[in-house]
Motif scaffolding. Structure first.
Motif, PDB file in Angstrom:
ATOM      1  N   GLY A 116       0.788  -1.222   0.000  1.00  0.00           N
ATOM      2  CA  GLY A 116       0.000   0.000   0.000  1.00  0.00           C
ATOM      3  C   GLY A 116       0.822   1.274   0.000  1.00  0.00           C
ATOM      4  O   GLY A 116       0.404   2.297   0.560  1.00  0.00           O
ATOM      5  N   LEU A 117       1.976   1.250  -0.660  1.00  0.00           N
ATOM      6  CA  LEU A 117       2.903   2.381  -0.598  1.00  0.00           C
ATOM      7  C   LEU A 117       2.431   3.528  -1.488  1.00  0.00           C
ATOM      8  O   LEU A 117       2.124   3.325  -2.663  1.00  0.00           O
ATOM      9  CB  LEU A 117       4.293   1.926  -1.034  1.00  0.00           C
ATOM     10  N   SER A 118       2.391   4.733  -0.916  1.00  0.00           N
ATOM     11  CA  SER A 118       1.975   5.923  -1.662  1.00  0.00           C
ATOM     12  C   SER A 118       2.837   7.113  -1.265  1.00  0.00           C
ATOM     13  O   SER A 118       3.233   7.235  -0.098  1.00  0.00           O
ATOM     14  CB  SER A 118       0.501   6.258  -1.397  1.00  0.00           C
ATOM     15  N   LYS A 119       3.101   7.978  -2.250  1.00  0.00           N
ATOM     16  CA  LYS A 119       3.866   9.198  -1.991  1.00  0.00           C
ATOM     17  C   LYS A 119       3.471  10.270  -3.011  1.00  0.00           C
ATOM     18  O   LYS A 119       3.480  10.019  -4.211  1.00  0.00           O
ATOM     19  CB  LYS A 119       5.370   8.931  -2.092  1.00  0.00           C
ATOM     20  N   SER A 120       3.130  11.445  -2.499  1.00  0.00           N
ATOM     21  CA  SER A 120       2.782  12.577  -3.354  1.00  0.00           C
ATOM     22  C   SER A 120       3.661  13.770  -3.012  1.00  0.00           C
ATOM     23  O   SER A 120       4.123  13.928  -1.879  1.00  0.00           O
ATOM     24  CB  SER A 120       1.308  12.962  -3.181  1.00  0.00           C
ATOM     25  N   PHE A 121       3.876  14.607  -3.995  1.00  0.00           N
ATOM     26  CA  PHE A 121       4.597  15.864  -3.824  1.00  0.00           C
ATOM     27  C   PHE A 121       3.671  16.984  -4.290  1.00  0.00           C
ATOM     28  O   PHE A 121       3.447  17.134  -5.497  1.00  0.00           O
ATOM     29  CB  PHE A 121       5.892  15.861  -4.627  1.00  0.00           C
ATOM     30  N   GLY A 122       3.116  17.718  -3.320  1.00  0.00           N
ATOM     31  CA  GLY A 122       2.100  18.698  -3.693  1.00  0.00           C
ATOM     32  C   GLY A 122       0.894  17.977  -4.257  1.00  0.00           C
ATOM     33  O   GLY A 122       0.331  17.073  -3.638  1.00  0.00           O
ATOM     34  N   VAL A 137       1.044  16.212  -7.062  1.00  0.00           N
ATOM     35  CA  VAL A 137       1.529  15.188  -7.993  1.00  0.00           C
ATOM     36  C   VAL A 137       1.758  13.875  -7.241  1.00  0.00           C
ATOM     37  O   VAL A 137       2.513  13.830  -6.261  1.00  0.00           O
ATOM     38  CB  VAL A 137       2.844  15.628  -8.667  1.00  0.00           C
ATOM     39  N   THR A 138       1.110  12.825  -7.702  1.00  0.00           N
ATOM     40  CA  THR A 138       1.282  11.500  -7.097  1.00  0.00           C
ATOM     41  C   THR A 138       2.433  10.783  -7.778  1.00  0.00           C
ATOM     42  O   THR A 138       2.392  10.518  -8.977  1.00  0.00           O
ATOM     43  CB  THR A 138      -0.003  10.666  -7.242  1.00  0.00           C
ATOM     44  N   ALA A 139       3.471  10.473  -7.001  1.00  0.00           N
ATOM     45  CA  ALA A 139       4.646   9.784  -7.546  1.00  0.00           C
ATOM     46  C   ALA A 139       4.506   8.269  -7.448  1.00  0.00           C
ATOM     47  O   ALA A 139       4.889   7.534  -8.361  1.00  0.00           O
ATOM     48  CB  ALA A 139       5.907  10.244  -6.819  1.00  0.00           C
ATOM     49  N   ILE A 140       3.976   7.785  -6.318  1.00  0.00           N
ATOM     50  CA  ILE A 140       3.741   6.360  -6.091  1.00  0.00           C
ATOM     51  C   ILE A 140       2.339   6.214  -5.514  1.00  0.00           C
ATOM     52  O   ILE A 140       1.962   6.938  -4.589  1.00  0.00           O
ATOM     53  CB  ILE A 140       4.771   5.756  -5.120  1.00  0.00           C
ATOM     54  N   SER A 141       1.574   5.259  -6.058  1.00  0.00           N
ATOM     55  CA  SER A 141       0.184   5.115  -5.637  1.00  0.00           C
ATOM     56  C   SER A 141      -0.153   3.665  -5.303  1.00  0.00           C
ATOM     57  O   SER A 141      -0.145   2.796  -6.192  1.00  0.00           O
ATOM     58  CB  SER A 141      -0.747   5.613  -6.756  1.00  0.00           C
ATOM     59  N   ASP A 142      -0.390   3.395  -4.017  1.00  0.00           N
ATOM     60  CA  ASP A 142      -0.899   2.109  -3.540  1.00  0.00           C
ATOM     61  C   ASP A 142      -0.134   0.931  -4.154  1.00  0.00           C
ATOM     62  O   ASP A 142      -0.715  -0.003  -4.702  1.00  0.00           O
ATOM     63  CB  ASP A 142      -2.396   1.994  -3.867  1.00  0.00           C
ATOM     64  N   PRO A 161       7.080   7.567   3.266  1.00  0.00           N
ATOM     65  CA  PRO A 161       5.826   7.415   2.510  1.00  0.00           C
ATOM     66  C   PRO A 161       4.675   8.163   3.177  1.00  0.00           C
ATOM     67  O   PRO A 161       4.654   8.339   4.404  1.00  0.00           O
ATOM     68  CB  PRO A 161       5.572   5.901   2.538  1.00  0.00           C
ATOM     69  N   ASP A 162       3.708   8.583   2.377  1.00  0.00           N
ATOM     70  CA  ASP A 162       2.476   9.144   2.925  1.00  0.00           C
ATOM     71  C   ASP A 162       1.626   8.040   3.543  1.00  0.00           C
ATOM     72  O   ASP A 162       0.966   8.235   4.570  1.00  0.00           O
ATOM     73  CB  ASP A 162       1.673   9.856   1.830  1.00  0.00           C
ATOM     74  N   GLU A 163       1.653   6.888   2.911  1.00  0.00           N
ATOM     75  CA  GLU A 163       0.917   5.721   3.390  1.00  0.00           C
ATOM     76  C   GLU A 163       1.701   4.463   3.028  1.00  0.00           C
ATOM     77  O   GLU A 163       2.525   4.467   2.122  1.00  0.00           O
ATOM     78  CB  GLU A 163      -0.478   5.641   2.742  1.00  0.00           C
ATOM     79  N   GLY A 164       1.398   3.382   3.746  1.00  0.00           N
ATOM     80  CA  GLY A 164       1.942   2.090   3.371  1.00  0.00           C
ATOM     81  C   GLY A 164       3.015   1.562   4.296  1.00  0.00           C
ATOM     82  O   GLY A 164       3.450   2.221   5.242  1.00  0.00           O
ATOM     83  N   SER A 165       3.429   0.344   3.990  1.00  0.00           N
ATOM     84  CA  SER A 165       4.377  -0.391   4.824  1.00  0.00           C
ATOM     85  C   SER A 165       5.559  -0.863   3.987  1.00  0.00           C
ATOM     86  O   SER A 165       5.403  -1.245   2.819  1.00  0.00           O
ATOM     87  CB  SER A 165       3.676  -1.609   5.445  1.00  0.00           C
ATOM     88  N   ILE A 166       6.746  -0.816   4.589  1.00  0.00           N
ATOM     89  CA  ILE A 166       7.951  -1.408   3.997  1.00  0.00           C
ATOM     90  C   ILE A 166       8.573  -2.295   5.062  1.00  0.00           C
ATOM     91  O   ILE A 166       9.054  -1.808   6.086  1.00  0.00           O
ATOM     92  CB  ILE A 166       8.969  -0.339   3.561  1.00  0.00           C
ATOM     93  N   ARG A 167       8.547  -3.593   4.837  1.00  0.00           N
ATOM     94  CA  ARG A 167       9.102  -4.538   5.799  1.00  0.00           C
ATOM     95  C   ARG A 167      10.320  -5.208   5.183  1.00  0.00           C
ATOM     96  O   ARG A 167      10.235  -5.828   4.122  1.00  0.00           O
ATOM     97  CB  ARG A 167       8.075  -5.582   6.215  1.00  0.00           C
ATOM     98  N   PHE A 168      11.464  -5.076   5.874  1.00  0.00           N
ATOM     99  CA  PHE A 168      12.714  -5.686   5.452  1.00  0.00           C
ATOM    100  C   PHE A 168      13.148  -6.694   6.505  1.00  0.00           C
ATOM    101  O   PHE A 168      13.285  -6.344   7.678  1.00  0.00           O
ATOM    102  CB  PHE A 168      13.793  -4.619   5.249  1.00  0.00           C
ATOM    103  N   ARG A 169      13.303  -7.937   6.094  1.00  0.00           N
ATOM    104  CA  ARG A 169      13.620  -9.037   7.020  1.00  0.00           C
ATOM    105  C   ARG A 169      12.602  -9.047   8.169  1.00  0.00           C
ATOM    106  O   ARG A 169      12.950  -9.223   9.322  1.00  0.00           O
ATOM    107  CB  ARG A 169      15.051  -8.924   7.529  1.00  0.00           C
ATOM    108  N   ASP A 170      11.353  -8.812   7.809  1.00  0.00           N
ATOM    109  CA  ASP A 170      10.207  -8.826   8.718  1.00  0.00           C
ATOM    110  C   ASP A 170      10.250  -7.708   9.757  1.00  0.00           C
ATOM    111  O   ASP A 170       9.599  -7.800  10.807  1.00  0.00           O
ATOM    112  CB  ASP A 170      10.072 -10.182   9.413  1.00  0.00           C
TER     113      ASP A 170
END
Length: 257
Positions: free
Chosen positions: A8-14, A16-21, A55-64
């Motif tokens: 669910g990773l999302s990132k916007s700049f102003g 502009v949506t760079a990464i969406s869900d 990120p604005d939203e979402g999860s990043i799991r590395f090695r749990d």
């Protein structure tokens, strides 16, 4: 087994949506590539994975372990190294010293110990030099050890940056366009190096525009467009996906290296 899980990773700049869900998993021990047209959000994704952006939203799991919110050096301490689209070198330092910088996460001496040149610090410095030499040898750079970085050609500098990242002993190596600006011979050497890194047990997450290189070295490929998932699959599946072909130059992808 997934080494990296993104959900669910999302990132916007102003506005502009760079990464969406965005969702994907990187299996341990594989070369996993992320491709997409210019402006698709690939570098923004790397900046979030390495802790530069939050990120604005979402999860990043590395090695749990959840790594969202961790500072870049804390992400690196967990075993994530990266290279950059634009070279980030210390050009007034020797090749060996540039790579020794990458060893600092593996040493324990603090500033005061280093200033006093205590025996433990001297032992760590010798060990760091050994690690740096091993990384340079792995990348085929032994003959450049004592040269300053500013004396090296561009293709060698690309491998030097990889050697510095490897000196940190990562579990996951993020490679941001390692073949950009390389000639055909250098690109073939880079392709061999990426495979050698994978064969050494290091998981590689690759962003690259050279489709010939991507198709040859990748175990799995994620295609993003306008920050969203367009397709995912094996190199053969991606090459034959009509949505992917349409996203590139109006329906044409160049695969030659």
């Amino acid at each position: 087994m997934a080494l990296l899980k993104v959900g669910g990773l999302s990132k916007s700049f102003g506005g502009v949506t760079a990464i969406s869900d965005l969702d994907f998993e990187v299996p341990e021990g594989q070369v996993y590539s992320v491709i997409g047209p210019n402006g698709a959000g690939k570098t923004t994704l790397f900046n979030m994975l390495s802790g530069i952006y939050t990120p604005d939203e979402g999860s990043i799991r590395f090695r749990d372990r959840e790594i969202v919110g961790r500072l870049p050096h804390k992400v690196a301490e967990l075993g994530v190294s990266r290279t950059f689209q634009n070279l980030q070198m210390f050009f007034n330092m020797s090749v060996l010293d540039n790579v020794k910088v990458g060893c600092h996460l593996r040493t324990k001496s603090r500033l005061w110990n280093s200033a006093l040149r205590l025996p433990g610090t001297r032992r760590e410095e010798k060990q760091a030099e050994l690690w740096a030499r091993e990384a340079l040898h792995f990348c085929g750079l032994d003959k450049y050890l004592q040269l300053d970085a500013d004396a090296l050609p561009y293709g060698v500098l690309k491998r030097l940056e990889i050697a510095r990242a490897l000196a940190a002993s990562p579990k996951l190596l993020l490679m941001d366009e390692p073949a950009a600006g390389l000639n055909d011979t250098e690109t073939k050497e880079m392709r061999k190096l990426i495979r050698r890194i994978s064969d050494a047990g290091i998981t590689v997450l690759l962003v690259e525009h050279n489709m010939g290189l991507v198709m040859e070295v990748s175990d799995r490929i994620l295609v993003i467009d306008y920050g969203s998932r367009l397709a995912e699959g094996s190199p053969t599946e991606i090459q034959n996906n009509p949505r992917v072909i349409e996203a590139y130059l109006g329906g044409e992808i160049e695969y030659a290296v």
